[in-house]
Design a protein around this motif. Sequence first.
Motif: not given
Length: 105
Positions: A77-93
Amino acid sequence: MGWDVSHGTNATGTISRSYTAMSTLGSHLAHVLPAPDWCQIARLFRRGGNGDPFTVTPVDAARMARAFRKGSQHRHMPDDWAELALLLADAADRAAEAGEPWRWS
């Protein structure tokens, strides 16, 4: 135009990204996640950019958070897209922990 996803950390409590950015993230996640994990989140990316608001139940948001987090940690996973995926994971949590619907508008 784009998505405003609830339970984010900006001043309005959202994560705001263009339809194109979210579509690109979905493509990256589809390539790094095993099928069962991709199936947890695929419906978020199959909306065709129509912009119609929708909500995700707290239970589904918790499942989706795990898939987003797993995708964010994949070595391909490219770093910039990994960052967005993590933001969405945190929001979903956050939505799941609050027992609130996770809203995409």
